[in-house]
Design an enzyme around this catalytic site. Structure first.
Site, PDB file in Angstrom:
ATOM      1  N   SER A   1       0.801  -1.231   0.000  1.00  0.00           N
ATOM      2  CA  SER A   1       0.000   0.000   0.000  1.00  0.00           C
ATOM      3  C   SER A   1       0.829   1.274   0.000  1.00  0.00           C
ATOM      4  O   SER A   1       0.262   2.368  -0.011  1.00  0.00           O
ATOM      5  CB  SER A   1      -0.950   0.011   1.202  1.00  0.00           C
ATOM      6  OG  SER A   1      -2.027  -0.862   0.987  1.00  0.00           O
TER       7      SER A   1
ATOM      8  N   SER B   1      -6.317   3.052   4.471  1.00  0.00           N
ATOM      9  CA  SER B   1      -5.629   2.273   3.430  1.00  0.00           C
ATOM     10  C   SER B   1      -6.625   1.525   2.559  1.00  0.00           C
ATOM     11  O   SER B   1      -6.444   0.360   2.230  1.00  0.00           O
ATOM     12  CB  SER B   1      -4.629   1.293   4.052  1.00  0.00           C
ATOM     13  OG  SER B   1      -3.724   0.828   3.077  1.00  0.00           O
TER      14      SER B   1
ATOM     15  N   LYS C   1       0.042   3.794  -2.614  1.00  0.00           N
ATOM     16  CA  LYS C   1      -0.976   4.841  -2.468  1.00  0.00           C
ATOM     17  C   LYS C   1      -0.366   6.225  -2.278  1.00  0.00           C
ATOM     18  O   LYS C   1      -1.067   7.228  -2.380  1.00  0.00           O
ATOM     19  CB  LYS C   1      -1.896   4.474  -1.308  1.00  0.00           C
ATOM     20  CG  LYS C   1      -2.774   3.272  -1.653  1.00  0.00           C
ATOM     21  CD  LYS C   1      -3.419   2.630  -0.445  1.00  0.00           C
ATOM     22  CE  LYS C   1      -4.193   1.385  -0.885  1.00  0.00           C
ATOM     23  NZ  LYS C   1      -4.602   0.541   0.236  1.00  0.00           N
TER      24      LYS C   1
END
Length: 545
Positions: free
Chosen positions: A59, A113, A62
């Site tokens: 993640s 997330s 991101k």
């Protein structure tokens, strides 16, 4: 005479190696396979461990998604949700047909997330007339790769906006640190990653970063977990006018936050001592131009230097080995020689006294050995006497009965607890031991309460869940200190109840909390989820958080 000369030379070499080892001991020891510590002001690398190996970034992807979105559209841009956006794993709780702003989606992206948030952002902002959802997302991902190329990130290629494992979806610790430094120029990005909770009346999120509010000066960060990537972290801290950026990849659940603390501490220590080797001037936000080849040379097993031919500058990433360090600092050999000569003189003058001390030490050791043997003999006789006393008094518990009770509890709980896990032995008034039962569920609940009081709600929820897994019928309210937590702590406990199918207990707890603390959007959202029977998979698994 030759013997003393040999001793002097040996001492000289030993002192030099000791100085080298002491210098190496200042370098951080971490579990992560790749890591970078970056000076946020100058872009200088303060520490690196395998910084350029392409790895699954989870993640941390991101970060790219957030900064491209912030540079593409205003925060009040309306977004819609379709079924194609709900890719699973970590989620901010979106449903097909929902409407939200880009601002809310970004908070869901970086705090919770949410993979669904990443898809909603990419599909809406990448869309052109006539596009399918897949084409819109692919266009947005191409913008992310264009940003990586602009920043000179030669080890990054993204295939999706959320970071779930996919073939060819890679980045490196150095590339992620550079894009983080770039993103920190945007005040909205800085504001979002430094936010602990977010509520807008429709959605409510808790920050997944456990260091926020715990580590001194931490600005914010981003977590990432997948099977291929392991445990990944990006952390940014500001202290004493310095900014330190840390990125670590492929760590473990036990070590990733300890790794981050270690690297942050090391970065600030390096800046405080001004031991980092900066470039001639602060590096731009594009640290390595694509047209400028980068050459890497290994000066030793622990040394790496990166040279930019265009500027002629060299940044030393890790310190050199013992030989290179000694050659770089000849004064250390001079000091080592002086110390060795002093040791030689001490040995020459004090050899008789030294031999006398050795003899005295051996004598004392023999005396201590004899005393210990007598003590063990006395303890053995006392143990036999204690067993006989216990046999005469059946009310007292001896080792055999402890073992039987241990087996009984192990069978009842379905676990193979060790003696130290289940019992604590305390002396009674007559000198015989008695047993105090240790409850794993209560111990884990105590840890959960402490974590919740510290604001670490995600880890508290995991501890509550582990407590129920050790005893599914355990009642949290019976644990001392349970009613001293902030409201979010009770939400974490209720989620643990819900995950072991004790929905009635979870709802009852939340109703009591609402009566005690009043209604909040986060509490109402949790109650609504229970009423609708909507269970988020992300709450039961830490994957890609």
């Amino acid at each position: 005479m030759r013997r003393w000369l040999f001793v002097g030379v040996t001492l000289c070499i030993s002192v030099a190696l000791w100085q080298s080892a002491a210098a190496q001991a200042t370098e951080p020891v971490i579990t992560a396979d790749s890591a970078v510590v970056l000076d946020g002001q100058t872009g200088a690398i303060l520490y690196a461990k395998d910084p350029d190996t392409p790895r699954a970034p989870a993640s941390l992807t991101k970060i790219f998604t957030a900064i491209v979105a912030l540079e593409t559209a205003p925060l009040d841009t309306p977004l819609t949700v379709t079924a194609a956006d709900l890719v699973g794993e970590s989620s901010m709780g979106l449903h097909a047909g929902d409407h939200l702003s880009l601002r809310t989606a970004l908070y869901g992206l970086l705090l919770a997330s949410g993979n669904d948030a990443a898809m909603v952002i990419a599909r809406n902002l990448g869309a052109e007339p006539g596009d399918t959802p897949q084409q819109s997302v692919a266009r947005f991902v191409r913008q992310e790769n264009a940003l990586a190329e602009q920043l000179g990130l030669t080890h990054t290629h993204l295939e999706n906006p959320h970071g779930l494992d996919q073939e060819g979806h890679v980045s490196s610790a150095r590339d992620l640190a550079v894009v983080t430094r770039y993103a920190l120029r945007n005040p909205q990005f800085r504001r979002i990653i430094s936010t602990r909770t977010y509520e807008d009346g429709q959605y409510a999120f808790l920050q997944t970063n456990r260091l926020l509010g715990v580590y001194p000066g931490l600005l914010g960060g981003k977590t990432g977990i997948t099977d291929r990537a392991g445990y990944c972290l990006m952390e940014v801290a500001e202290r004493d006018g310095h900014t330190v950026i840390v990125v670590l990849l492929h760590s473990t659940a036990e070590a990733w936050y300890d790794d981050a603390r270690t690297l942050l501490d090391f970065g600030f220590a390096q800046l405080a001592k001004q031991t980092a080797l900066p470039t001639a001037q602060p590096s731009p936000l594009v640290p390595l131009a694509p047209s400028t080849p980068v050459t890497s040379t290994q000066t030793s097993s622990t040394s790496l230097s990166v040279s930019q031919p265009a500027t002629g500058t060299t940044v030393v990433i890790q310190s050199a080995g013992p030989v290179a360090r000694a050659l770089a600092h000849p004064w250390q050999w001079l000091m080592a020689s002086l110390v060795a000569m002093g040791g030689f003189l001490c040995l020459w003058v004090g050899a008789p006294a030294t031999l006398g001390l050795i003899g005295l030490r051996r004598s004392r050791r023999r005396t201590a050995h004899t005393s210990a043997r007598r003590q063990r003999s006395w303890q053995k006789s006392e143990s036999v006497a204690c067993e006989r006393r216990t046999e005469r008094h059946p009310g007292n518990v001896h080792h055999a009965s402890i073992t039987r009770q241990q087996k009984a509890i192990s069978g009842r709980h379905g676990s193979d607890y060790s003696l130290g896990d289940v019992f604590t032995l305390l002396p009674s008034t007559d000198g015989s031991p008695h047993v105090v039962t240790f409850l794993p569920a209560q111990a884990r609940t105590r840890r959960a309460i402490r974590l919740a009081c510290e604001g670490n709600y995600q880890e508290a929820e995991r501890e509550f869940l582990d407590a129920l897994r050790s005893d599914r019928r355990y009642d949290f309210t019976q644990c001392p200190g349970f009613w001293q937590m902030p409201p979010a702590g009770y939400i974490a406990a209720a989620r643990a109840y819900r995950l072991v199918q004790r929905t009635r207990d979870a709802r009852s707890l939340l109703m009591v909390v609402r009566l005690s603390f009043g209604s909040t959007p986060l509490l109402d959202a949790e109650l609504a989820q229970m009423s609708e029977g909507v269970f988020s998979q992300a709450r039961s698994s830490p994957v890609n958080s």
